[in-house]
Scaffold this motif. Structure first.
Motif, mmCIF file in Angstrom:
data_model
loop_
_atom_site.group_PDB
_atom_site.id
_atom_site.type_symbol
_atom_site.label_atom_id
_atom_site.label_comp_id
_atom_site.label_asym_id
_atom_site.label_seq_id
_atom_site.Cartn_x
_atom_site.Cartn_y
_atom_site.Cartn_z
ATOM 1 N N LEU A 293 0.800 -1.214 0.027
ATOM 2 C CA LEU A 293 -0.100 0.007 0.241
ATOM 3 C C LEU A 293 0.969 1.313 0.026
ATOM 4 O O LEU A 293 0.689 2.295 -0.707
ATOM 5 C CB LEU A 293 -0.956 0.023 1.247
ATOM 6 C CG LEU A 293 -1.910 -1.033 1.043
ATOM 7 C CD1 LEU A 293 -2.842 -0.925 2.302
ATOM 8 C CD2 LEU A 293 -2.936 -0.864 0.106
ATOM 9 N N ARG A 294 1.970 1.241 0.851
ATOM 10 C CA ARG A 294 2.966 2.457 0.701
ATOM 11 C C ARG A 294 3.631 2.788 -0.670
ATOM 12 O O ARG A 294 3.496 3.720 -0.993
ATOM 13 C CB ARG A 294 3.803 2.166 1.560
ATOM 14 C CG ARG A 294 5.041 3.330 1.692
ATOM 15 C CD ARG A 294 6.713 2.689 1.979
ATOM 16 N NE ARG A 294 6.863 1.950 1.050
ATOM 17 C CZ ARG A 294 8.022 1.011 1.139
ATOM 18 N NH1 ARG A 294 8.512 1.094 2.255
ATOM 19 N NH2 ARG A 294 8.490 0.386 0.094
ATOM 20 N N ASN A 295 3.698 1.452 -1.534
ATOM 21 C CA ASN A 295 4.240 1.547 -2.754
ATOM 22 C C ASN A 295 3.295 2.325 -3.425
ATOM 23 O O ASN A 295 3.645 3.020 -4.497
ATOM 24 C CB ASN A 295 4.918 0.203 -3.315
ATOM 25 C CG ASN A 295 5.983 -0.231 -2.476
ATOM 26 O OD1 ASN A 295 6.567 0.316 -1.794
ATOM 27 N ND2 ASN A 295 6.427 -1.558 -2.699
ATOM 28 N N GLN A 296 1.891 1.905 -3.510
ATOM 29 C CA GLN A 296 1.005 2.410 -4.226
ATOM 30 C C GLN A 296 0.817 4.022 -3.914
ATOM 31 O O GLN A 296 0.367 4.785 -4.910
ATOM 32 C CB GLN A 296 -0.273 1.696 -4.156
ATOM 33 C CG GLN A 296 -0.302 0.327 -4.709
ATOM 34 C CD GLN A 296 -1.835 -0.299 -4.510
ATOM 35 O OE1 GLN A 296 -2.046 -0.872 -3.588
ATOM 36 N NE2 GLN A 296 -2.466 -0.457 -5.788
ATOM 37 N N SER A 297 1.135 4.258 -2.717
ATOM 38 C CA SER A 297 0.870 5.892 -2.504
ATOM 39 C C SER A 297 2.088 6.523 -2.803
ATOM 40 O O SER A 297 2.059 7.789 -2.821
ATOM 41 C CB SER A 297 0.835 5.965 -0.812
ATOM 42 O OG SER A 297 2.027 5.648 -0.258
ATOM 43 N N GLN A 298 3.031 6.230 -3.385
ATOM 44 C CA GLN A 298 4.423 6.794 -3.776
ATOM 45 C C GLN A 298 4.567 5.949 -5.249
ATOM 46 O O GLN A 298 5.675 5.322 -5.527
ATOM 47 C CB GLN A 298 5.736 6.421 -2.954
ATOM 48 C CG GLN A 298 5.558 6.745 -1.566
ATOM 49 C CD GLN A 298 6.632 6.296 -0.438
ATOM 50 O OE1 GLN A 298 7.402 5.695 -0.951
ATOM 51 N NE2 GLN A 298 6.477 6.997 0.787
ATOM 52 N N PRO A 299 3.766 6.343 -6.027
ATOM 53 C CA PRO A 299 3.844 5.761 -7.534
ATOM 54 C C PRO A 299 5.164 6.245 -8.348
ATOM 55 O O PRO A 299 5.653 5.152 -9.049
ATOM 56 C CB PRO A 299 2.791 6.265 -8.327
ATOM 57 C CG PRO A 299 2.217 7.552 -7.461
ATOM 58 C CD PRO A 299 2.583 7.423 -6.220
ATOM 59 N N LEU A 300 5.670 7.243 -8.043
ATOM 60 C CA LEU A 300 7.116 7.768 -8.684
ATOM 61 C C LEU A 300 8.155 6.837 -8.156
ATOM 62 O O LEU A 300 8.931 6.347 -9.108
ATOM 63 C CB LEU A 300 7.273 9.017 -8.530
ATOM 64 C CG LEU A 300 6.695 10.215 -9.340
ATOM 65 C CD1 LEU A 300 7.156 11.565 -8.962
ATOM 66 C CD2 LEU A 300 6.963 9.960 -10.929
ATOM 67 N N LEU A 301 8.357 6.539 -7.003
ATOM 68 C CA LEU A 301 9.319 5.530 -6.400
ATOM 69 C C LEU A 301 8.957 4.173 -6.986
ATOM 70 O O LEU A 301 10.012 3.566 -7.409
ATOM 71 C CB LEU A 301 9.306 5.729 -4.986
ATOM 72 C CG LEU A 301 10.125 6.825 -4.378
ATOM 73 C CD1 LEU A 301 10.180 6.955 -2.825
ATOM 74 C CD2 LEU A 301 11.543 7.015 -4.680
ATOM 75 N N THR A 302 7.846 3.852 -6.850
ATOM 76 C CA THR A 302 7.500 2.406 -7.499
ATOM 77 C C THR A 302 7.870 2.212 -8.978
ATOM 78 O O THR A 302 8.563 1.205 -9.287
ATOM 79 C CB THR A 302 5.855 2.164 -7.151
ATOM 80 O OG1 THR A 302 5.813 2.120 -5.820
ATOM 81 C CG2 THR A 302 5.825 0.752 -7.535
ATOM 82 N N GLU A 303 7.507 3.458 -9.669
ATOM 83 C CA GLU A 303 7.686 3.227 -11.047
ATOM 84 C C GLU A 303 9.221 3.342 -11.262
ATOM 85 O O GLU A 303 9.825 2.603 -12.053
ATOM 86 C CB GLU A 303 7.157 4.436 -11.811
ATOM 87 C CG GLU A 303 7.132 4.217 -13.276
ATOM 88 C CD GLU A 303 6.455 5.466 -14.068
ATOM 89 O OE1 GLU A 303 6.510 5.531 -15.151
ATOM 90 O OE2 GLU A 303 5.699 6.105 -13.234
ATOM 91 N N LEU A 304 9.965 3.995 -10.343
ATOM 92 C CA LEU A 304 11.533 4.233 -10.559
ATOM 93 C C LEU A 304 11.939 2.741 -10.378
ATOM 94 O O LEU A 304 12.800 2.516 -10.986
ATOM 95 C CB LEU A 304 11.891 5.300 -9.677
ATOM 96 C CG LEU A 304 13.308 5.090 -9.150
ATOM 97 C CD1 LEU A 304 14.109 6.100 -10.664
ATOM 98 C CD2 LEU A 304 13.787 6.016 -7.752
#
Length: 219
Positions: free
Chosen positions: A97-108
């Protein structure tokens, strides 16, 4: 004395802010174009500063990438660690859920990890070490479940750890491509609460199935 300290702190604080802004700009650019698709000039333009000014803080793109990866790890470490007696299911969900709340870092992470399969990529060793740490942590978790008789030993804990990482990364990729196509939390919860406990009877079921097949008349 106080005045001297203030004078020193001023430029230092400004430099730290500039570095942080550069890292944020690089996160945004690298997550869209990849490491190879963006230049230091692109980052400088985004910050509305000169290339020379940016290179005062980051002499080359590799040093900027190192700062970007360090920033991602810093944010990840802010998560509460999994305690020895804690059921990790909810912790894995929390991280997703944290990763979904930080889409730029997840995409990175998704973009750079794919690029870094090239042995010449500056983040190649970083991702090898990162995945090795994640597999080791996952293997310890699953081994504990096996030792506590909460999970059968039909699959090696190392394999289960690799499968969980693959599932998590794969679901994240699908979510990034089309956020409405997959419910990452639901799928991870189903895997952790249903698929993994089912392994406790998988080996016995396999044996029974093999015996049943062996008793079938030949055609």
């Amino acid at each position: 004395m106080t005045e001297t300290v203030s004078k020193k702190r001023g430029p230092y604080a400004k430099s730290a802010r500039t570095r942080q802004r550069a890292v944020e700009a690089a996160i945004e650019l690298f997550s869209v174009t990849g490491f190879h698709g963006a230049t230091l000039t692109d980052v400088a333009d985004k910050l509305e500063m000169t290339l020379t000014g940016l290179q005062h803080h980051f002499p080359d793109k590799d040093s900027l990438l190192a700062a970007v990866l360090a920033e991602r790890d810093r944010r990840s470490r802010e998560e509460t660690p999994i305690l020895p007696d804690e059921d990790a299911t909810e912790k894995f969900i929390e991280i997703a859920l944290r990763n979904q709340s930080q889409p730029l870092l997840t995409e990175l992470h998704t973009v750079l990890s794919a690029e870094a399969t090239d042995a010449g990529h500056p983040a190649h060793d970083y991702f090898i070490e990162r995945y090795a740490r994640e597999r080791a942590a996952g293997a310890r978790y699953f081994q504990r479940l096996i030792d506590e008789k909460k999970l059968g030993d039909g699959a090696a804990p190392e394999s289960l750890a690799s499968l969980l990482i693959a599932l998590s990364d794969g679901l994240q990729l699908q979510w990034l491509l089309d956020p409405g196509s997959v419910d990452v939390e639901q799928q991870l919860r189903q895997f952790l609460n249903v698929a993994i406990p089912a392994l406790s009877g998988a080996e016995a079921a396999t044996v029974r199935d093999a015996q049943h097949v062996g008793n079938l008349p030949s055609s």
